[in-house]
Design a protein around this motif. Structure first.
Motif, mmCIF file in Angstrom:
data_model
loop_
_atom_site.group_PDB
_atom_site.id
_atom_site.type_symbol
_atom_site.label_atom_id
_atom_site.label_comp_id
_atom_site.label_asym_id
_atom_site.label_seq_id
_atom_site.Cartn_x
_atom_site.Cartn_y
_atom_site.Cartn_z
ATOM 1 N N GLU A 118 11.146 17.988 82.061
ATOM 2 C CA GLU A 118 9.296 17.675 82.882
ATOM 3 C C GLU A 118 8.462 18.520 82.747
ATOM 4 O O GLU A 118 7.527 17.376 82.993
ATOM 5 N N ASP A 119 8.133 18.827 81.554
ATOM 6 C CA ASP A 119 6.606 20.261 81.807
ATOM 7 C C ASP A 119 6.794 18.966 80.204
ATOM 8 O O ASP A 119 5.231 18.933 80.070
ATOM 9 N N ILE A 120 7.317 18.317 79.311
ATOM 10 C CA ILE A 120 6.952 18.246 78.150
ATOM 11 C C ILE A 120 5.969 16.644 78.726
ATOM 12 O O ILE A 120 5.409 16.182 78.211
ATOM 13 N N ALA A 121 7.474 15.699 80.454
ATOM 14 C CA ALA A 121 6.627 14.644 79.825
ATOM 15 C C ALA A 121 5.163 14.630 80.935
ATOM 16 O O ALA A 121 4.272 13.844 80.969
ATOM 17 N N ARG A 122 4.970 16.021 81.968
ATOM 18 C CA ARG A 122 3.802 16.188 82.987
ATOM 19 C C ARG A 122 3.096 16.542 81.535
ATOM 20 O O ARG A 122 1.594 16.126 81.632
ATOM 21 N N ALA A 123 2.783 16.783 80.450
ATOM 22 C CA ALA A 123 1.953 17.613 79.346
ATOM 23 C C ALA A 123 1.090 16.578 78.878
ATOM 24 O O ALA A 123 -0.143 16.198 78.031
ATOM 25 N N ILE A 124 2.541 15.802 78.539
ATOM 26 C CA ILE A 124 1.713 14.458 77.848
ATOM 27 C C ILE A 124 0.991 13.557 78.460
ATOM 28 O O ILE A 124 0.260 12.592 78.542
ATOM 29 N N THR A 125 1.104 13.411 79.950
ATOM 30 C CA THR A 125 0.756 12.688 80.715
ATOM 31 C C THR A 125 -0.828 13.003 80.956
ATOM 32 O O THR A 125 -1.581 12.614 80.571
ATOM 33 N N ASP A 126 -0.420 14.552 81.237
ATOM 34 C CA ASP A 126 -1.663 15.316 81.730
ATOM 35 C C ASP A 126 -2.949 15.729 80.389
ATOM 36 O O ASP A 126 -4.084 15.252 80.961
ATOM 37 N N ALA A 127 -2.760 15.088 79.212
ATOM 38 C CA ALA A 127 -3.058 14.929 77.522
ATOM 39 C C ALA A 127 -3.287 13.790 77.694
ATOM 40 O O ALA A 127 -4.512 12.937 76.352
ATOM 41 N N GLY A 128 -3.018 12.665 78.345
ATOM 42 C CA GLY A 128 -3.797 11.332 78.143
ATOM 43 C C GLY A 128 -2.788 10.692 76.798
ATOM 44 O O GLY A 128 -3.532 9.937 76.012
ATOM 45 N N LEU A 129 -1.772 11.251 76.321
ATOM 46 C CA LEU A 129 -1.026 10.618 75.477
ATOM 47 C C LEU A 129 0.115 9.976 75.271
ATOM 48 O O LEU A 129 0.774 9.671 74.374
ATOM 49 N N GLU A 130 0.010 9.008 76.519
ATOM 50 C CA GLU A 130 1.413 8.139 76.904
ATOM 51 C C GLU A 130 1.570 6.805 76.119
ATOM 52 O O GLU A 130 -0.185 6.709 75.580
ATOM 53 N N GLY A 131 2.028 6.672 75.236
ATOM 54 C CA GLY A 131 2.091 6.343 74.386
ATOM 55 C C GLY A 131 1.577 6.125 72.619
ATOM 56 O O GLY A 131 1.756 4.789 72.195
ATOM 57 N N ARG A 132 1.206 7.567 72.401
ATOM 58 C CA ARG A 132 0.701 8.047 71.582
ATOM 59 C C ARG A 132 1.668 8.863 70.682
ATOM 60 O O ARG A 132 1.467 8.872 69.628
ATOM 61 N N VAL A 133 2.132 9.345 71.727
ATOM 62 C CA VAL A 133 2.919 10.363 71.277
ATOM 63 C C VAL A 133 4.531 10.286 71.530
ATOM 64 O O VAL A 133 4.491 9.840 72.787
ATOM 65 N N THR A 134 5.072 10.486 70.702
ATOM 66 C CA THR A 134 7.035 11.036 71.377
ATOM 67 C C THR A 134 7.567 12.393 71.375
ATOM 68 O O THR A 134 6.378 12.977 70.190
ATOM 69 N N ALA A 135 8.236 12.527 71.932
ATOM 70 C CA ALA A 135 8.470 13.855 71.880
ATOM 71 C C ALA A 135 9.979 14.677 72.671
ATOM 72 O O ALA A 135 10.579 13.790 73.605
ATOM 73 N N ASP A 136 10.658 14.803 71.256
ATOM 74 C CA ASP A 136 12.579 15.306 71.523
ATOM 75 C C ASP A 136 12.340 17.059 71.878
ATOM 76 O O ASP A 136 12.095 17.138 70.869
ATOM 77 N N LYS A 137 13.403 17.366 73.020
ATOM 78 C CA LYS A 137 13.171 18.582 73.075
ATOM 79 C C LYS A 137 14.760 19.014 72.106
ATOM 80 O O LYS A 137 15.897 18.589 72.644
ATOM 81 N N VAL A 138 14.985 20.389 71.671
ATOM 82 C CA VAL A 138 16.064 20.316 71.052
ATOM 83 C C VAL A 138 17.297 21.058 72.054
ATOM 84 O O VAL A 138 16.965 21.168 72.957
ATOM 85 N N ARG A 139 18.810 20.640 71.765
ATOM 86 C CA ARG A 139 19.217 20.683 72.841
ATOM 87 C C ARG A 139 19.553 22.891 72.802
ATOM 88 O O ARG A 139 18.830 23.435 71.923
ATOM 89 N N LEU A 140 20.281 22.891 73.977
ATOM 90 C CA LEU A 140 20.592 24.530 74.122
ATOM 91 C C LEU A 140 21.333 24.834 73.238
ATOM 92 O O LEU A 140 22.324 24.220 72.448
ATOM 93 N N PHE A 141 20.641 26.113 72.735
ATOM 94 C CA PHE A 141 21.911 26.842 71.446
ATOM 95 C C PHE A 141 22.499 27.678 71.845
ATOM 96 O O PHE A 141 22.174 28.802 70.975
ATOM 97 N N PHE A 142 22.646 28.589 72.915
ATOM 98 C CA PHE A 142 23.315 29.654 73.110
ATOM 99 C C PHE A 142 24.378 29.652 72.310
ATOM 100 O O PHE A 142 25.119 30.990 72.209
ATOM 101 N N ASP A 143 24.839 28.823 71.709
ATOM 102 C CA ASP A 143 26.452 28.838 70.601
ATOM 103 C C ASP A 143 25.999 28.404 69.651
ATOM 104 O O ASP A 143 27.443 28.623 68.958
ATOM 105 N N HIS A 144 25.055 28.026 69.203
ATOM 106 C CA HIS A 144 24.545 28.609 67.662
ATOM 107 C C HIS A 144 24.699 29.678 66.746
ATOM 108 O O HIS A 144 23.841 30.377 67.240
ATOM 109 N N PRO A 145 25.589 29.357 66.087
ATOM 110 C CA PRO A 145 25.959 30.780 65.175
ATOM 111 C C PRO A 145 24.690 30.863 65.180
ATOM 112 O O PRO A 145 24.170 32.817 64.358
ATOM 113 N N GLY A 146 22.807 30.129 64.839
ATOM 114 C CA GLY A 146 21.855 31.060 63.914
ATOM 115 C C GLY A 146 21.091 32.204 65.190
ATOM 116 O O GLY A 146 20.830 32.747 65.108
ATOM 117 N N PHE A 147 21.715 31.592 66.599
ATOM 118 C CA PHE A 147 20.803 32.197 67.778
ATOM 119 C C PHE A 147 22.182 33.821 67.793
ATOM 120 O O PHE A 147 22.086 34.456 68.489
#
Length: 259
Positions: A149-178
């Motif tokens: 929701e923050d990502i969508a709100r921030a893109i809207t507030d910044a007036g960047l609709e249609g100019r950028v896309t943003a994908d969130k990395v999945r939850l990583f609690f079980d990733h070996p690197g974590f």
């Protein structure tokens, strides 16, 4: 004016817009955004920061001051900001060492630099396809869906609709690197106790985590799975702790601790 994005995941790339757990189509990201909670940088920031955290709930400053002492005890400075600056620098160094030209921007939910500042800076530099890494590994509204929701709100507030896309990395609690760094720390501590002559039966490993309201924990995770008491948030923490205890017994010097 651009119409609001109506896809299941607003402002996501076409490959991630359906909300599937994994993106199987390669995406050519051109910048990384490190997203976090944010925290005050001094005593004068504490109440304004807490107002941001509780925005929309109508909580008076008198009540916020009751919570503020946790920050005031440490000079009004939250350690999360410096930790994120160090993480950002480490990511930049790691990418550079691998010859990957991917700039890293940082933005927070509740304090400067804000997430909309990060998106604005990325777009200003010509980057359009962003990958967002939120510094929360486990399932819950505030640690996962709210960041979307923050990502969508921030893109809207910044007036960047249609100019950028943003994908969130999945939850990583079980990733070996974590998990591996925690494992290494626990293994080293237990081995040190044993070397000091402390009996394995006298060594106890205590796992502690960030607390969230019980109701939020109960609601965490997909509804079609019976997570048990505490929802996915508790189940995931237990899974990591149990994994670490099992791994603790892999080495001969540590095996007795898990007997």
């Amino acid at each position: 004016m651009t119409a609001p994005d109506q896809s299941p995941v607003p402002f996501a790339s076409p490959a991630a817009a359906t909300g599937a757990e994994f993106v199987e189509t390669p995406v050519d990201y051109d910048a990384l955004v490190l997203a976090s909670f944010g925290g005050p940088e001094g005593q004068d920031d504490v109440i304004p920061f807490l107002r941001n955290v509780t925005r929309g709930r109508g909580i008076p400053d008198e009540r916020l001051e009751e919570v503020a002492h946790h920050y005031r005890h440490f000079g009004g400075v939250s350690p999360i900001n410096e930790q994120n600056r160090q993480l950002k620098a480490a990511l930049e160094a790691e990418l550079a060492s691998r010859g990957i030209e991917l700039p890293v921007y940082g933005g927070n939910r509740n304090w400067a630099p804000y997430l909309e500042d990060a998106f604005t800076a990325a777009a200003h530099d010509g980057h359009k396809t962003l990958l967002v890494l939120a510094t929360s590994a486990y399932s819950s509204y505030s640690s996962d869906r709210q960041y979307r929701e923050d990502i969508a709100r921030a893109i809207t507030d910044a007036g960047l609709e249609g100019r950028v896309t943003a994908d969130k990395v999945r939850l990583f609690f079980d990733h070996p690197g974590f998990v591996a760094p925690f494992q290494e720390g626990v293994d080293a501590a237990v081995a040190s106790f044993l070397e000091q002559g402390i009996a394995a039966s006298d060594i106890h490993v205590l796992f502690s985590t960030h607390s969230i309201p019980t109701a939020d924990a109960e609601r965490s995770g997909p509804r079609d799975i019976d997570w048990g008491e505490g929802g996915a948030y508790v189940a995931q923490h237990r899974a990591v702790a149990e994994h670490m205890v099992r791994k603790l017994g892999d080495g001969a010097v540590l095996r007795d601790v898990c007997a």
